[in-house]
Motif scaffolding. Structure first.
Motif, PDB file in Angstrom:
ATOM      1  N   LEU A  82     -15.869  26.535   3.688  1.00  0.00           N
ATOM      2  CA  LEU A  82     -15.435  25.724   2.565  1.00  0.00           C
ATOM      3  C   LEU A  82     -14.685  24.493   3.046  1.00  0.00           C
ATOM      4  N   GLN A  83     -13.946  24.614   4.139  1.00  0.00           N
ATOM      5  CA  GLN A  83     -13.276  23.439   4.693  1.00  0.00           C
ATOM      6  C   GLN A  83     -14.298  22.379   5.087  1.00  0.00           C
ATOM      7  N   GLU A  84     -15.430  22.802   5.650  1.00  0.00           N
ATOM      8  CA  GLU A  84     -16.472  21.840   5.986  1.00  0.00           C
ATOM      9  C   GLU A  84     -16.960  21.120   4.736  1.00  0.00           C
ATOM     10  N   GLY A  85     -17.167  21.882   3.665  1.00  0.00           N
ATOM     11  CA  GLY A  85     -17.621  21.266   2.426  1.00  0.00           C
ATOM     12  C   GLY A  85     -16.613  20.287   1.858  1.00  0.00           C
ATOM     13  N   LEU A  86     -15.338  20.668   1.873  1.00  0.00           N
ATOM     14  CA  LEU A  86     -14.295  19.784   1.354  1.00  0.00           C
ATOM     15  C   LEU A  86     -14.164  18.530   2.218  1.00  0.00           C
ATOM     16  N   TYR A  87     -14.328  18.675   3.519  1.00  0.00           N
ATOM     17  CA  TYR A  87     -14.244  17.516   4.399  1.00  0.00           C
ATOM     18  C   TYR A  87     -15.376  16.538   4.100  1.00  0.00           C
ATOM     19  N   PHE A  88     -16.572  17.059   3.900  1.00  0.00           N
ATOM     20  CA  PHE A  88     -17.697  16.170   3.628  1.00  0.00           C
ATOM     21  C   PHE A  88     -17.590  15.523   2.252  1.00  0.00           C
ATOM     22  N   GLN A  89     -16.995  16.218   1.301  1.00  0.00           N
ATOM     23  CA  GLN A  89     -16.751  15.570   0.011  1.00  0.00           C
ATOM     24  C   GLN A  89     -15.807  14.393   0.184  1.00  0.00           C
ATOM     25  N   TRP A  90     -14.796  14.568   1.029  1.00  0.00           N
ATOM     26  CA  TRP A  90     -13.852  13.482   1.295  1.00  0.00           C
ATOM     27  C   TRP A  90     -14.560  12.318   1.986  1.00  0.00           C
ATOM     28  N   LEU A  91     -15.412  12.621   2.978  1.00  0.00           N
ATOM     29  CA  LEU A  91     -16.162  11.571   3.648  1.00  0.00           C
ATOM     30  C   LEU A  91     -17.105  10.867   2.683  1.00  0.00           C
ATOM     31  N   TYR A  92     -17.764  11.667   1.858  1.00  0.00           N
ATOM     32  CA  TYR A  92     -18.761  11.124   0.938  1.00  0.00           C
ATOM     33  C   TYR A  92     -18.134  10.139  -0.030  1.00  0.00           C
ATOM     34  N   LYS A  93     -16.927  10.454  -0.473  1.00  0.00           N
ATOM     35  CA  LYS A  93     -16.269   9.599  -1.458  1.00  0.00           C
ATOM     36  C   LYS A  93     -15.380   8.543  -0.810  1.00  0.00           C
ATOM     37  N   ASP A  94     -15.531   8.386   0.518  1.00  0.00           N
ATOM     38  CA  ASP A  94     -14.776   7.356   1.239  1.00  0.00           C
ATOM     39  C   ASP A  94     -13.288   7.435   0.942  1.00  0.00           C
ATOM     40  N   GLY A  95     -12.736   8.655   0.950  1.00  0.00           N
ATOM     41  CA  GLY A  95     -11.297   8.830   0.768  1.00  0.00           C
ATOM     42  C   GLY A  95     -10.859   9.002  -0.670  1.00  0.00           C
ATOM     43  N   GLU A  96     -11.748   8.772  -1.644  1.00  0.00           N
ATOM     44  CA  GLU A  96     -11.400   9.029  -3.042  1.00  0.00           C
ATOM     45  C   GLU A  96     -11.529  10.531  -3.270  1.00  0.00           C
ATOM     46  N   ASP A  97     -10.389  11.210  -3.404  1.00  0.00           N
ATOM     47  CA  ASP A  97     -10.409  12.660  -3.282  1.00  0.00           C
ATOM     48  C   ASP A  97     -10.323  13.378  -4.618  1.00  0.00           C
ATOM     49  N   GLU A 115       2.181  11.500  -7.659  1.00  0.00           N
ATOM     50  CA  GLU A 115       1.960  12.273  -6.440  1.00  0.00           C
ATOM     51  C   GLU A 115       0.503  12.716  -6.316  1.00  0.00           C
ATOM     52  N   LEU A 116      -0.098  13.094  -7.428  1.00  0.00           N
ATOM     53  CA  LEU A 116      -1.497  13.511  -7.401  1.00  0.00           C
ATOM     54  C   LEU A 116      -2.429  12.359  -7.042  1.00  0.00           C
ATOM     55  N   ARG A 117      -2.033  11.142  -7.402  1.00  0.00           N
ATOM     56  CA  ARG A 117      -2.897   9.986  -7.151  1.00  0.00           C
ATOM     57  C   ARG A 117      -2.748   9.428  -5.750  1.00  0.00           C
ATOM     58  N   ARG A 118      -1.743   9.856  -5.019  1.00  0.00           N
ATOM     59  CA  ARG A 118      -1.564   9.412  -3.637  1.00  0.00           C
ATOM     60  C   ARG A 118      -2.543  10.170  -2.743  1.00  0.00           C
ATOM     61  N   GLU A 119      -3.488   9.451  -2.188  1.00  0.00           N
ATOM     62  CA  GLU A 119      -4.531  10.091  -1.393  1.00  0.00           C
ATOM     63  C   GLU A 119      -3.997  10.567  -0.039  1.00  0.00           C
ATOM     64  N   PHE A 120      -4.651  11.560   0.500  1.00  0.00           N
ATOM     65  CA  PHE A 120      -4.398  12.006   1.862  1.00  0.00           C
ATOM     66  C   PHE A 120      -5.496  11.462   2.771  1.00  0.00           C
ATOM     67  N   ALA A 176      -7.454  12.939   8.466  1.00  0.00           N
ATOM     68  CA  ALA A 176      -7.268  12.866   9.908  1.00  0.00           C
ATOM     69  C   ALA A 176      -5.805  12.702  10.292  1.00  0.00           C
ATOM     70  N   GLU A 177      -4.940  12.484   9.304  1.00  0.00           N
ATOM     71  CA  GLU A 177      -3.530  12.201   9.582  1.00  0.00           C
ATOM     72  C   GLU A 177      -2.628  13.233   8.899  1.00  0.00           C
ATOM     73  N   PRO A 178      -2.309  14.330   9.584  1.00  0.00           N
ATOM     74  CA  PRO A 178      -1.402  15.312   8.987  1.00  0.00           C
ATOM     75  C   PRO A 178       0.023  14.756   8.951  1.00  0.00           C
ATOM     76  N   PRO A 179       0.876  15.306   8.097  1.00  0.00           N
ATOM     77  CA  PRO A 179       0.640  16.513   7.293  1.00  0.00           C
ATOM     78  C   PRO A 179      -0.128  16.206   6.005  1.00  0.00           C
ATOM     79  N   LEU A 180      -0.914  17.187   5.566  1.00  0.00           N
ATOM     80  CA  LEU A 180      -1.671  17.076   4.326  1.00  0.00           C
ATOM     81  C   LEU A 180      -0.957  17.852   3.225  1.00  0.00           C
ATOM     82  N   LEU A 181       0.356  17.858   3.314  1.00  0.00           N
ATOM     83  CA  LEU A 181       1.212  18.565   2.363  1.00  0.00           C
ATOM     84  C   LEU A 181       2.527  17.780   2.281  1.00  0.00           C
ATOM     85  N   ARG A 182       2.987  17.493   1.069  1.00  0.00           N
ATOM     86  CA  ARG A 182       4.235  16.749   0.892  1.00  0.00           C
ATOM     87  C   ARG A 182       5.056  17.384  -0.220  1.00  0.00           C
TER      88      ARG A 182
END
Length: 653
Positions: A116-131, A213-218, A221-227
């Protein structure tokens, strides 16, 4: 506990009683008739394996009773879990051209991704960071609070869990997906004081903060992915809001994380440094994944999905790939209907989850006017072979297809029984990634709706009275960014009522349509709970309108795609160069490829698409995204996109 005929049956009866919290269990009492559900099954199997029984989750669904389970269990046949060294999350082989930032000695570890992480990563790539997968959970605290201690507790917990400090990327030479855990990463921490805001305006201000906070993209490639955001809403009232990318945590784990922060804060004495914690047990999950028989899993899913003619889509084309406004509505069944559903499930040896998802599938069949429907289903993915999987924190969940093939002449009860039997056989194969499953049946998009049933033993909105928190603290898990799927149904099995939350794309569905869906499934569940003999064909009487874009799609079904236009000159040169890259990535001889070939029809998938993009960038310097490959998989079409991207410096052979 009398009348046990064997020691194995005696022990299993005790385990049934302990897990289900009942006084006694007969040899022929069904686990599900005693109100067992899929979460309880997981707990039973975990404890049974620890006691030496060689059983899996599907065995409980098939055998149901102590007598039946004892007959197929082989006591003493379960091997030891193994050492930390042989069960750690599998590390990929070092790459000779690995970028310096992934090979830095400051990195704590480099690991592979879960499906599932692979799928979520590709969704992020596909949307060019629009998550679409930024989530929130929070602690609502009433009473005295020490902000410094709470921050220290949060940093200690996150520091003890390496997988919550990971960043995600692809190796540029191979396209392999990896997660890198650097040393010393801490979640960002900001505070906001709303106590000076007029009381009647505080809620509005708080909602604005959470939405921001929800609209601030992650950047994955740059952790942390939690704030973290600590909000003071007034005297003795705080909210700790944890915003995170879903690639780190499934919903179950998010609840556990918040609970662990509470426990750490509330513990007596100084808060331990993260280094004093035990090594991350989540690493065991990667070892378990690596040991699974992928060929057997592939065959099971291929058999389940054989002869699938087409996927099931309730949204218009490309609805999963465009930004949308997230909306939600919740339908809560009254206590009487919920009680009858629970009773109906127990009497019929079914889980409540099976009843609801079957009803949802029948409703989708009416919505789409299809005899056969498919929809996504979230599975917990916590194998009982691991030590205490119910308490592990990370991304275990997976999304797999559910296929519903109702016969109008059969009863809904018989259909539910069939669905449960099918899913019990597939449970041991729920680890296979969705992209792999879809490739097996030759379908790129099997569905665009997602179903999830949540019956966590750490419920959301639960209030706990803790020493350090004075009057108590409430766990709230409610924040989501815009959905990737245009329609998601999440069912919450509360103690006395069943709540169904619809999360949907506001520019795809009218509010009235979703309200009608909520009314429809509530009516169908009420009918199912009241009559075992109700037939599938009676669902046709529900008033579910055909969605306008589905009608439009059928009206236009006779119009064929004209396909790629002929190419010449410089564009033909780019096509030849691109065919060479298709050949390398897909392992197909160049002379067997043409400009009309489709990357995915040739066996391409998300990982190979990332590898293709990496090779194009390395060879030509062209900035092409994975999304471009998905949108333009045909050689000729992709060549046009590549030519446009390379106009300032045309690629050379």
């Amino acid at each position: 506990m009398n009348n046990s005929t064997t020691p194995d049956e005696h022990l299993l009866r005790r385990l049934y009683a302990d897990v289900l919290k009942v006084d006694s269990v007969g040899l022929d009492d069904s686990f599900f008739a005693l109100a067992g559900d899929s979460i309880a099954v997981m707990r039973l199997v975990s404890r049974a394996r620890a006691a030496g029984f060689d059983i899996g989750i599907s065995d409980v669904f098939e055998a149901k009773t102590v007598r039946g389970l004892a007959a197929i269990a082989r006591a003493g046949a379960v091997p030891e879990t193994g050492t930390r060294e042989d069960t750690r999350l599998g590390k990929p082989e070092p790459s000779p051209t690995e970028p310096e930032e992934t090979a830095t000695p400051q990195a704590e570890g480099v690991y592979r991704l879960t499906p599932l992480q692979e799928g979520l990563y590709f969704q992020w790539l596909y949307k060019d960071g629009e998550d679409s997968y930024i989530h929130q959970g929070s602690l609502d605290v009433r009473g005295p609070l020490d902000p410094h201690r709470l921050r220290t507790a949060t940093e200690s917990v996150v520091g003890s869990l390496p997988n919550l400090r990971a960043g995600f990327r692809t190796r540029p030479d191979t396209g392999e997906l990896i997660q890198v855990v650097p040393d010393g990463v801490k979640p960002s921490w900001i505070t906001s004081d709303l106590s000076h805001v007029r009381e009647r305006d505080r809620d509005t201000e708080l909602k604005a903060l959470l939405k921001h906070e929800l609209r601030r993209e992650f950047d994955l490639a740059e952790p942390p992915l939690l704030r973290c955001l600590l909000v003071k809403s007034g005297t003795g009232h705080h909210q700790l809001v944890v915003t995170y990318h879903h690639i780190l945590l499934d919903g179950w784990s998010a609840q556990l994380l918040l609970g662990k922060i509470m426990d750490t804060y509330d513990a007596a004495g100084p808060i331990p440094d993260a280094a004093e914690e035990h090594p991350n047990p989540y690493a065991e999950y990667g070892g378990w994944l690596a040991r699974q028989d992928r060929l057997s899993a592939a065959e099971a899913w291929r058999s389940y999905l054989q002869d699938v003619r087409a996927g099931t889509r309730v949204g218009p084309a490309q609805a999963m790939n465009v930004p949308s406004v997230s909306r939600r509505t919740t339908k809560v069944l009254d206590r009487g209907i919920t009680d009858r559903l629970h009773q109906h499930a127990r009497e019929c040896d079914l889980t409540l989850n099976i009843l609801v998802q079957t009803a949802w599938g029948l409703l989708l069949s009416q919505l789409c006017r299809q005899d056969e429907v498919l929809f996504g289903r979230t599975v917990a993915g916590r194998p009982p072979e691991l030590s205490n999987p119910q308490r592990m924190i990370g991304m275990f969940a997976n999304v797999v297809p559910t296929r519903l093939r109702p016969d109008p002449a059969e009863t809904i009860l018989r259909l539910c029984t069939r669905v449960q039997a099918e899913q019990s056989k597939l449970m041991r194969h729920d680890h296979l990634g969705l992209s792999d499953i879809q490739e097996l049946c030759g379908q790129r998009d099997l569905f665009d709706t997602l179903y999830s049933f949540q019956s966590f033993h750490t419920p959301s909105n639960a209030t706990r009275d803790l020493q350090g928190f004075g009057k108590g603290v409430r766990i709230v898990s409610d924040g989501h960014s815009a959905p990737h799927y245009p329609l998601i149904l999440t069912v919450f099995a509360q103690h006395d009522r069943l709540a169904m939350r619809f999360l949907y794309a506001g520019d795809v569905f009218d509010d009235a349509v979703v309200e009608e869906l909520g009314d429809g499934i509530a009516l169908l569940l009420s009918r199912m709970a009241g009559d075992r003999a109700v037939l599938v064909e009676e669902v046709n009487r529900l008033s579910v309108p055909l969605l306008p874009w589905l009608a439009g799609t059928r009206a236009a079904a006779s119009g064929a795609d004209a396909g790629p236009q002929p190419s010449n000159g410089a564009l033909a040169d780019v096509e030849r160069l691109l065919i060479a890259q298709y050949s390398v990535v897909l392992g197909i001889p160049e002379n067997e490829l043409t400009a009309d070939d489709d990357f995915f029809e040739l066996g391409g998938h998300s990982l190979l698409a990332a590898r293709l993009v990496s090779r194009i960038h390395a060879k030509w310097g062209a900035e092409l995204s994975v999304r471009t490959v998905f949108d333009h998989p045909v050689v000729a079409d992709l060549a046009r996109e590549l030519s446009a991207a390379a106009d300032e410096g045309r690629p050379q052979a």
